[in-house]
Design a protein around this motif. Structure first.
Motif, PDB file in Angstrom:
ATOM      1  N   ASP A 182      40.173  38.489  48.240  1.00  0.00           N
ATOM      2  CA  ASP A 182      40.431  37.600  47.102  1.00  0.00           C
ATOM      3  C   ASP A 182      41.801  36.939  47.209  1.00  0.00           C
ATOM      4  O   ASP A 182      41.955  35.752  46.953  1.00  0.00           O
ATOM      5  CB  ASP A 182      40.303  38.368  45.791  1.00  0.00           C
ATOM      6  N   SER A 183      42.813  37.733  47.574  1.00  0.00           N
ATOM      7  CA  SER A 183      44.162  37.175  47.690  1.00  0.00           C
ATOM      8  C   SER A 183      44.476  36.693  49.095  1.00  0.00           C
ATOM      9  O   SER A 183      45.409  35.927  49.291  1.00  0.00           O
ATOM     10  CB  SER A 183      45.195  38.238  47.285  1.00  0.00           C
ATOM     11  N   ARG A 219      29.394  40.184  46.424  1.00  0.00           N
ATOM     12  CA  ARG A 219      30.364  39.325  47.115  1.00  0.00           C
ATOM     13  C   ARG A 219      31.412  40.196  47.805  1.00  0.00           C
ATOM     14  O   ARG A 219      31.962  41.116  47.193  1.00  0.00           O
ATOM     15  CB  ARG A 219      31.038  38.395  46.109  1.00  0.00           C
ATOM     16  N   GLU A 276      37.093  24.859  53.185  1.00  0.00           N
ATOM     17  CA  GLU A 276      36.405  26.085  52.807  1.00  0.00           C
ATOM     18  C   GLU A 276      36.665  27.191  53.811  1.00  0.00           C
ATOM     19  O   GLU A 276      36.641  26.965  55.018  1.00  0.00           O
ATOM     20  CB  GLU A 276      34.893  25.840  52.695  1.00  0.00           C
ATOM     21  N   CYS A 291      34.792  41.632  48.892  1.00  0.00           N
ATOM     22  CA  CYS A 291      36.100  41.510  48.250  1.00  0.00           C
ATOM     23  C   CYS A 291      37.203  42.227  49.022  1.00  0.00           C
ATOM     24  O   CYS A 291      38.380  41.954  48.781  1.00  0.00           O
ATOM     25  CB  CYS A 291      36.037  42.025  46.811  1.00  0.00           C
ATOM     26  N   ALA A 337      37.189  32.995  50.437  1.00  0.00           N
ATOM     27  CA  ALA A 337      38.366  32.426  49.763  1.00  0.00           C
ATOM     28  C   ALA A 337      37.920  31.377  48.757  1.00  0.00           C
ATOM     29  O   ALA A 337      36.880  30.736  48.911  1.00  0.00           O
ATOM     30  CB  ALA A 337      39.333  31.816  50.778  1.00  0.00           C
ATOM     31  N   ASP A 338      38.739  31.190  47.732  1.00  0.00           N
ATOM     32  CA  ASP A 338      38.437  30.204  46.704  1.00  0.00           C
ATOM     33  C   ASP A 338      38.719  28.801  47.226  1.00  0.00           C
ATOM     34  O   ASP A 338      39.658  28.581  47.997  1.00  0.00           O
ATOM     35  CB  ASP A 338      39.303  30.485  45.468  1.00  0.00           C
ATOM     36  N   LEU A 339      37.891  27.833  46.801  1.00  0.00           N
ATOM     37  CA  LEU A 339      38.065  26.450  47.246  1.00  0.00           C
ATOM     38  C   LEU A 339      39.414  25.896  46.817  1.00  0.00           C
ATOM     39  O   LEU A 339      40.052  25.142  47.560  1.00  0.00           O
ATOM     40  CB  LEU A 339      36.929  25.579  46.698  1.00  0.00           C
ATOM     41  N   ASP A 340      39.871  26.263  45.614  1.00  0.00           N
ATOM     42  CA  ASP A 340      41.173  25.772  45.146  1.00  0.00           C
ATOM     43  C   ASP A 340      42.297  26.230  46.062  1.00  0.00           C
ATOM     44  O   ASP A 340      43.268  25.507  46.287  1.00  0.00           O
ATOM     45  CB  ASP A 340      41.434  26.244  43.716  1.00  0.00           C
ATOM     46  N   GLU A 341      42.166  27.458  46.601  1.00  0.00           N
ATOM     47  CA  GLU A 341      43.192  27.949  47.521  1.00  0.00           C
ATOM     48  C   GLU A 341      43.190  27.118  48.797  1.00  0.00           C
ATOM     49  O   GLU A 341      44.254  26.780  49.344  1.00  0.00           O
ATOM     50  CB  GLU A 341      42.929  29.420  47.845  1.00  0.00           C
TER      51      GLU A 341
END
Length: 706
Positions: free
Chosen positions: A54-55, A138, A517, A140, A521-525
Motif C-alpha cells: 500500500d505504501s 487484494r 499504473e 497488501c 499501487a494507487d493510480l494517484d501515487e
C-alpha cells in the motif's frame, strides 16, 4: 534383568552427548544458546524482508542487505534502490514473476536471480515471499527471505567418486533447468551462458553455444570470453567442426582425449590446445524435430563419458533446447505483435506551425499480446491542431484492429470540422455499432495555436498534465464522459468540453495508463511520481519524452503497453487569424457554458479584454435566439480578422431559413430586445444564408496590440 540392546545403543557415538548431558543436568550452556533467528539467518547467509504494497515501502534487515551486496546507507526503503545491485534483465524477470503471483491469487512465490558483486561479477540469490491479502483478496503485503545461492548454483568443486559424480551431474541438470525456467527471450538464455559463473555452474572449464541462423551457425555465447577463437563466430553446417557435426547429424559428439581432438578436428585442435582442453561433450539442441543450435561443454582433464553421464548431458541439452524454443517463439510473437501495433499507428507526425510535438509508444513485453494504445495528431484549418490519445480494452489482435478503426474515424470526424464533444460522441456511436464487446478510453484536445485556447474532451481516460514554461507541472482536471462504446449503450452521448489556455512554452502531456499504473499501487501515487519526473525532466521535448519512457515506465516493463503525446506551443502569441468553434445542442447548458468560456479566453488571448463583456453578451443573445426560434443545434464561431482594423467576428449558425426580425418591444414586453441589444453593442452585424440554414454574424473593432 539388563537390556543389552539399550546398553549397546547408549554406547554409540551419537548417544554419547545425550548421555553426558543427562549425567550433568547442571552443565552450563553458552550465553547465546539457543541462537536467535537473526543469528541463524546471518550465519547461513540469509536475510528477511517486509514489503508493504500500500505504501510501497520495503524493509530489508542486515542479512538481506548483505545477500544483496548493499551497505545500509545505500538503501532508503524504496524498492527502486535495488536497481543498482540487481541487473535490469534480472529485475524485469523478477518483477514479472512477482506481478503474476500478485494477480493470480497465489499466496507465495520463489525465484532465483542474480545480483552484482563489488567486483562486477554476478552472484546467484534466491528469494521466497509469502503474500498477505486483505478481506477483498487484494495483495497488501509480502513477507519473505533472501538467501545466497552461490554455492548451490555455482559450486565448482569436482566430485570424486562415481556415485558423487552422478549426483553432481543430476544436480547440474536440475539447477540449469531451474535457472532457465524464467528465461523469456533468446537474449535471456544467451546472457545466462555469457555469465562467467555459468562455466562453474555446469562443472566445466569452457562452454560454447551456437544457434542456427539462415543456414549458418552463429556463436552467440562463449565462456570465458578471453578464449574466443577467431573464425568461429559464423561457421557453416558442413564445416569439419564438432558443432557442425552435431547439428548436421542431430547426434551428440563426445571427445574423450587430445588424440581424438587432433585426429577428428585438426584445425580446431591447433587453436584450442594452448588452453589445455582435453575432452568435450557437444550436444545438439533439437526442438520440434529440427536442430536449432548446439552446446559445447569442454574440460581440461581427460575423461571417458559413461552411459549415465551421456544420458544426463543429453537431458541437459533437451531442457536447454526447450528453453530456447520457447524464447524464440516469444521473440517471434513479440516482434509480430509490435510490428502490427506500429503499423496501426501513424507513420509520421506532421509538422505543425506554432507547435512542437513528441510521441512515443512502447509495447508490452508479454509475447503476442498486442496492445490497443494509440496516438494521433490531426492538422486542422485555421491554425488549429487535434491531438488524440486512447486505449482500447484488451491485449490481442482484436484490440489492435479496433484501435486502427477508431483512430481513422476520430481523424475523419475531426477533419470534417466537428466540435470536440461531437467528435467523441460520434466515435462512441461508431464503436457501439461495430458489434464488438470492446470499449475504449480516449482524450481529444483541439488547440488553436494562434490564441493558445485548447478545448479538451475526455472519455473515461486519465487526466492530462500541464507543464509550465518554468518547469512546474500539475494535473489538469478535465470534465469526462463514459468510455467510447459505453456511452452509446448505457448513457447519454454527453461529452462536456473543458477549455484552457496554453501559453507559449507550456506543454500539454497526454498518455495512457501504462505510463503510471503499478501493480499493487494507487493510480494517484503513479500520477504524483509522473509529475515529479516531468518537473525534474529536461526542457527539450524529445529528451523529455525519452525520460518519461525510461524513468516513469522503465520499472514496469512487460506489464502494459503505453503511448505518450507531448504538445508544446512555442513562439509569441499570434496577432490574428485565430478561429474557435463550439456546437451547442438544445437544452445543453454545459455546451453553452463551454462556449462562454471559449469566447472569454479567446478575447483575452487576442488582447480585446475591454470588449469581453460586450462580445460575450451579444454571443449569448444570438445563441439564445437560435435555440428558441429554430429546431436543432446552433454552432457558434469566433475568429480574429486582421486588416486596417483588428476585428473580432462572432457567427451563430442554425438550420432555419427564417430570417431574424428586429422589432421594438412594448413597455412590458419580455422579448424583442435581443437583436436591439446586438445592434447597440456590435459595430456591425448581418445575416447570411448558409445552405440549409443561415448565419447571424456581428463584428467588434478592437484596439491593435503595441
Amino acid at each position: 534383568m539388563v537390556d543389552r540392546g539399550a546398553a549397546d545403543r547408549d554406547a554409540t557415538p551419537a548417544a554419547a552427548p545425550m548421555r553426558d548431558a543427562a549425567a550433568r543436568p547442571d552443565a552450563s550452556l553458552p550465553d547465546d544458546w539457543p541462537a536467535g533467528p537473526g543469528t541463524s539467518l546471518a550465519l547461513n547467509r540469509m536475510g528477511s524482508f517486509d514489503w508493504d504494497l500500500d505504501s510501497g515501502r520495503l524493509h530489508l534487515d542486515q542479512g538481506a542487505l548483505a545477500v544483496l551486496r548493499m551497505r545500509p546507507e545505500e538503501f532508503d526503503g524504496d524498492p527502486t534502490s535495488l536497481l543498482g545491485p540487481v541487473p535490469r534483465a534480472e529485475s524485469a524477470r523478477l518483477d514479472t514473476l512477482i506481478s503474476t503471483a500478485l494477480k493470480d491469487g497465489s499466496d507465495s512465490y520463489g525465484a532465483y536471480f542474480r545480483v552484482r558483486d563489488a567486483d562486477g561479477s554476478l552472484c546467484w540469490t534466491h528469494t521466497q515471499g509469502h503474500i498477505r491479502r486483505d478481506d477483498r483478496g487484494r495483495p497488501c503485503r509480502v513477507i519473505g527471505i533472501l538467501r545466497d545461492a552461490t554455492d548451490e548454483l555455482g559450486h565448482s568443486a569436482r566430485p570424486s567418486g562415481p556415485e558423487e559424480f552422478h549426483r553432481h551431474q543430476t544436480s547440474v541438470v536440475e539447477r540449469t533447468t531451474a535457472a532457465l525456467a524464467h528465461a523469456r527471450t533468446v537474449q535471456d538464455v544467451i546472457d545466462f551462458f555469457k555469465d562467467p559463473r555459468s562455466v562453474e555452474h555446469l562443472g566445466s572449464d569452457l562452454l560454447v553455444l551456437g544457434l542456427v541462423e539462415t543456414g549458418r551457425i552463429h556463436l552467440v555465447a562463449e565462456g570465458p570470453a578471453e578464449h574466443y577463437i577467431p573464425g568461429t563466430l559464423y561457421t557453416r553446417v558442413d564445416d569439419n567442426l564438432p558443432m557442425s557435426d552435431v547439428i548436421r547429424t542431430v547426434t551428440p559428439r563426445f571427445i574423450e582425449s587430445r588424440e581424438e581432438w587432433a585426429a577428428c578436428y585438426p584445425w580446431l585442435w591447433d587453436n584450442i590446445k594452448g588452453i589445455g582442453i582435453c575432452s568435450a561433450a557437444y550436444l545438439p539442441l533439437v526442438a520440434q524435430g529440427r536442430p536449432i543450435g548446439a552446446l559445447g561443454i569442454l574440460y581440461r582433464d581427460t575423461r571417458g563419458f559413461t552411459q549415465q553421464e551421456r544420458n544426463l548431458l543429453i537431458a541437459l541439452s533437451s531442457s536447454l533446447a526447450q528453453a530456447l524454443a520457447r524464447a524464440m517463439l516469444f521473440d517471434q510473437e513479440h516482434d509480430l505483435a509490435e510490428g502490427l501495433q506500429q503499423a496501426m499507428l501513424p507513420r509520421r507526425i506532421p509538422d505543425i506551425p506554432g507547435a512542437q510535438i513528441a510521441v512515443r509508444y512502447r509495447s508490452a513485453s508479454m509475447g503476442r499480446d498486442v496492445g490497443g494504445d494509440w496516438y494521433d495528431v490531426v492538422p486542422l484549418p485555421g491554425g488549429r491542431v487535434g491531438a488524440v490519445i486512447g486505449d482500447v480494452q484488451g491485449h490481442d489482435t482484436q484490440a489492435a484492429a479496433v484501435m486502427g478503426q477508431l483512430r481513422i474515424v476520430l481523424r475523419a470526424y475531426a477533419t470534417e470540422g466537428h466540435a470536440p464533444g461531437t467528435v467523441m460522441a460520434r466515435a462512441s456511436t461508431f464503436l457501439h455499432e461495430l458489434d464488438t464487446d470492446r470499449f475504449a478510453t480516449c482524450s481529444y484536445a483541439e488547440a488553436d495555436l494562434s490564441t493558445g485556447v485548447v478545448q479538451l474532451v475526455r472519455a473515461g481516460h486519465i487526466d492530462p498534465l500541464l507543464r509550465h514554461a518554468d518547469g512546474t507541472c500539475r494535473r489538469l482536471p478535465v470534465a469526462g464522459g463514459l468510455p467510447l462504446g459505453l456511452s452509446a449503450e448505457f448513457g447519454p452521448l454527453d461529452y462536456p468540453v473543458t477549455t484552457m489556455e496554453l501559453d507559449p512554452g507550456e506543454t500539454l502531456l497526454m498518455f495512457t495508463d501504462g505510463l503510471v499504473e503499478e501493480p499493487g499501487a494507487d493510480l494517484d501515487e503513479g500520477m504524483r511520481k509522473l509529475v515529479a519526473v516531468v518537473r525534474d525532466g529536461p526542457y527539450e521535448l524529445q529528451s523529455l519524452a525519452d525520460r518519461l519512457c525510461e524513468t516513469a515506465g522503465g520499472e514496469r516493463i512487460g506489464e502494459d503497453d503505453m503511448a505518450v503525446l507531448l504538445l508544446r506551443r512555442h513562439g509569441a502569441p499570434a496577432r490574428g487569424g485565430g478561429r474557435l468553434q463550439q456546437h451547442i445542442a438544445p437544452a445543453d447548458p454545459e455546451a453553452l457554458s463551454a462556449a462562454r468560456h471559449m469566447i472569454r479566453a479567446a478575447v483575452r488571448a487576442w488582447g480585446a479584454r475591454e470588449r469581453s463583456d460586450e462580445i460575450e453578451l451579444v454571443a449569448d443573445e444570438l445563441v439564445t435566439n437560435a435555440l428558441l426560434h429554430t429546431e436543432g443545434a446552433a454552432v457558434v464561431t469566433i475568429r480574429m480578422l486582421t486588416g486596417p482594423q483588428r476585428r473580432v467576428r462572432v457567427e451563430v449558425e442554425d438550420r432555419s431559413s427564417v430570417l431574424p426580425r428586429r422589432r421594438e418591444p412594448g413597455e412590458s414586453g419580455v422579448s424583442g430586445r435581443g437583436l436591439l441589444l446586438v445592434d447597440r453593442l456590435a459595430d456591425v452585424w448581418g445575416v447570411e444564408p448558409r445552405g440549409t440554414g443561415k448565419s447571424v454574424w456581428c463584428e467588434f473593432v478592437v484596439p491593435g496590440r503595441h
